[in-house]
Write an enzyme that holds these catalytic residues in place. Structure first.
Site, PDB file in Angstrom:
ATOM      1  N   HIS A  30      -4.760  45.628 -28.387  1.00  0.00           N
ATOM      2  CA  HIS A  30      -3.998  45.766 -29.633  1.00  0.00           C
ATOM      3  C   HIS A  30      -4.880  45.475 -30.843  1.00  0.00           C
ATOM      4  O   HIS A  30      -4.933  46.263 -31.800  1.00  0.00           O
ATOM      5  CB  HIS A  30      -2.800  44.813 -29.601  1.00  0.00           C
ATOM      6  CG  HIS A  30      -1.954  44.835 -30.836  1.00  0.00           C
ATOM      7  ND1 HIS A  30      -0.759  45.528 -30.897  1.00  0.00           N
ATOM      8  CD2 HIS A  30      -2.113  44.251 -32.056  1.00  0.00           C
ATOM      9  CE1 HIS A  30      -0.233  45.373 -32.103  1.00  0.00           C
ATOM     10  NE2 HIS A  30      -1.042  44.595 -32.822  1.00  0.00           N
ATOM     11  N   GLU A  31      -5.569  44.348 -30.813  1.00  0.00           N
ATOM     12  CA  GLU A  31      -6.369  43.970 -31.976  1.00  0.00           C
ATOM     13  C   GLU A  31      -7.561  44.917 -32.157  1.00  0.00           C
ATOM     14  O   GLU A  31      -7.936  45.232 -33.292  1.00  0.00           O
ATOM     15  CB  GLU A  31      -6.848  42.518 -31.838  1.00  0.00           C
ATOM     16  CG  GLU A  31      -5.734  41.495 -31.713  1.00  0.00           C
ATOM     17  CD  GLU A  31      -4.720  41.541 -32.841  1.00  0.00           C
ATOM     18  OE1 GLU A  31      -5.061  42.048 -33.935  1.00  0.00           O
ATOM     19  OE2 GLU A  31      -3.585  41.086 -32.640  1.00  0.00           O
ATOM     20  N   HIS A  34      -6.523  48.104 -33.916  1.00  0.00           N
ATOM     21  CA  HIS A  34      -6.313  47.946 -35.361  1.00  0.00           C
ATOM     22  C   HIS A  34      -7.543  48.385 -36.165  1.00  0.00           C
ATOM     23  O   HIS A  34      -7.436  48.596 -37.381  1.00  0.00           O
ATOM     24  CB  HIS A  34      -5.991  46.490 -35.699  1.00  0.00           C
ATOM     25  CG  HIS A  34      -4.527  46.190 -35.752  1.00  0.00           C
ATOM     26  ND1 HIS A  34      -3.600  47.022 -36.349  1.00  0.00           N
ATOM     27  CD2 HIS A  34      -3.813  45.117 -35.288  1.00  0.00           C
ATOM     28  CE1 HIS A  34      -2.398  46.495 -36.259  1.00  0.00           C
ATOM     29  NE2 HIS A  34      -2.490  45.342 -35.602  1.00  0.00           N
ATOM     30  N   GLU A  53       1.624  48.407 -37.434  1.00  0.00           N
ATOM     31  CA  GLU A  53       1.989  47.590 -36.276  1.00  0.00           C
ATOM     32  C   GLU A  53       2.738  48.395 -35.212  1.00  0.00           C
ATOM     33  O   GLU A  53       2.473  48.253 -34.022  1.00  0.00           O
ATOM     34  CB  GLU A  53       2.812  46.381 -36.715  1.00  0.00           C
ATOM     35  CG  GLU A  53       2.030  45.384 -37.555  1.00  0.00           C
ATOM     36  CD  GLU A  53       0.812  44.812 -36.846  1.00  0.00           C
ATOM     37  OE1 GLU A  53       0.670  44.991 -35.625  1.00  0.00           O
ATOM     38  OE2 GLU A  53      -0.011  44.171 -37.528  1.00  0.00           O
TER      39      GLU A  53
END
Length: 456
Positions: A30-31, A34, A53
């Site tokens: 997820h990070e 980003h 998000e």
């Protein structure tokens, strides 16, 4: 990377379970994602938070599906949406995924913005397909690399790249609440036509008394009512009105519909009339959609446990080592999943487990903390008694080869998950019985051999 604690970065086999490893993999993914959806292309203002998000949650879900068990990742995603976001949507804090106001910025980090936002992103892919979604995403990054943009810019890129009208789809960004989708079907034997009427309604939420119809993708498949074979593969129906009827022709025999496959939209599905136990058992045994197959089995298991709890209460309480007479359709569906080696092992494990007490209790007007756990144990014990030989054979067949190194790849996690599911059932056999003693011995032997694997 923005990681908040070591539990989401560090793990070792002797102290971390498979679930821990999968969580770390998801968070790191997820990070990392980003870097594009959040950094290279970011939000014009805080009201667009779901732009980065929701998209990034969706991307980490797809990553986890690719490296692990896609059906199980989807099941866990849906359980989270239902267990957190649906509740948020039904309460005083209900808000759209793109809110129009806030008191404090940290109020924006909600299940609605993140998890429902991811479901909205997933609906784009359902409408335009994986290739179309990739085209839309490529167009979005091409147009806006290095810019601060809005949710409307993302929607426009998807629409333009695929030549589709997504104007009505904006209501998912502006309207709060969980739509209720009602499905009613009828088969015309003379014409060989199955008609499916879909209707939608969304209850009032704070500040929004009336709702306009959403643009909802409803994925449907049809199964032959006799053989269980799929006669119509998954098809995406686009529900735009309050009620629409869709027809499927060229069907020489009755069919059983599989509706909202893959949980294709964040809605509550209601069947009219309600599905019978026989239909649920049929879907649990034959549905080619992994999510709906799991869903049908869970519904059937929940009904049996709740009925058993009511019977125990009426009889003044459960007796020690109480057993339950298992309905033939339910037992047949359970055995079908137990013996189907073609299924993803993780999915088999999930499909074989009865619904947890936390979910079962929500279906009771007054929670019965004594008879409900006793009922679940009794149903579990009865399944173990009925399928003892099959469970033993399954457990033994999933033993790791001697000297095999520890691994957290999807196949090994699935093997452990299914093997421990079988052991759990065997350990529910009556204490002191031959099967119960054998199960305890198996559990002890597994424990002694698993010093390097916390899951086992």
């Amino acid at each position: 990377l923005n990681i908040f604690n070591t539990a989401l970065t560090l793990a070792k086999p002797s102290t971390a379970t498979d679930d821990n490893y999968e969580r770390i993999e998801s968070v790191i993914g997820h990070e990392y994602f980003h870097n594009w959806s959040g950094n290279r292309v970011t939000c014009r203002d805080w009201f667009q938070l779901t732009l980065k998000e929701g998209l990034t949650v969706f991307r980490d879900q797809e990553f986890s599906s690719d490296v692990g068990s896609r059906p199980v990742v989807r099941i866990e995603n849906v359980k989270s949406v239902r267990g957190r976001q649906f509740i948020e949507d039904a309460g005083p804090m209900s808000h759209p995924i793109r809110p129009e106001s806030y008191i404090a910025m940290d109020n924006f980090y909600t299940s609605t913005v993140y998890e429902k936002g991811a479901e909205v992103i997933r609906m784009y892919m359902t409408f335009v397909g994986k290739d179309g979604f990739r085209r839309g995403l490529t167009e979005y990054f091409k147009r806006h690399d290095g810019a601060a943009v809005t949710c409307d810019d993302f929607r426009a890129a998807m629409a333009d790249a695929n030549g589709v009208d997504l104007a009505q789809f904006e209501r998912w960004y502006t309207q709060a609440g969980t739509p209720v989708l009602t499905a009613a079907g009828a088969y015309d034997a003379a014409a060989g036509v199955y008609s499916l009427t879909l209707s939608q309604a969304c209850p009032p939420t704070p500040g929004q008394a009336a709702k306009e119809p959403f643009h909802i993708p409803v994925v449907v498949g049809l199964l032959d009512a006799e053989s269980g074979a799929e006669v119509v593969a998954s098809r995406t129906l686009e529900l735009r009105e309050a009620s629409q009827t869709f027809t499927f022709d060229g069907l020489p025999a009755p069919v059983v519909p599989s509706i909202l496959r893959g949980f294709s939209a964040p809605v509550k599905l209601v069947h009219e009339p309600a599905l019978t136990d026989d239909t649920l058992a049929f879907l649990a045994a034959h549905d080619t959609d992994a999510f709906n197959r799991w869903e049908a089995g869970q519904a059937l298991g929940a009904k049996l446990v709740l009925d058993t709890a009511s019977a125990f209460a009426a009889a003044g309480g459960a007796k020690p080592d109480a057993a339950v007479e298992l309905p033939a359709p339910f037992l047949a569906a359970f055995r079908s999943t137990l013996s189907d080696a073609s299924l993803d092992p993780s999915l088999r494990a999930y499909a074989l487990v009865l619904p947890p007490l936390s979910e079962l209790s929500q279906a009771m007007a007054v929670i019965d903390p004594t008879n409900l756990p006793a009922a679940r144990r009794a149903v579990r014990r009865s399944l173990a008694l009925a399928c003892q030989q099959e469970l033993v054979a399954l457990y033994d067949s999933l033993a790791p080869p001697p000297g095999a190194p520890f691994s957290v790849d999807g196949a090994e996690i699935g093997r452990r998950r299914l093997r421990n599911c079988a052991l759990g059932y065997l350990c529910s056999l009556p204490d002191g019985s031959p099967g119960g003693r054998d199960a305890v011995a198996r559990a002890k032997a597994q424990f002694d051999a698993s010093a390097g694997c916390m899951t086992d």
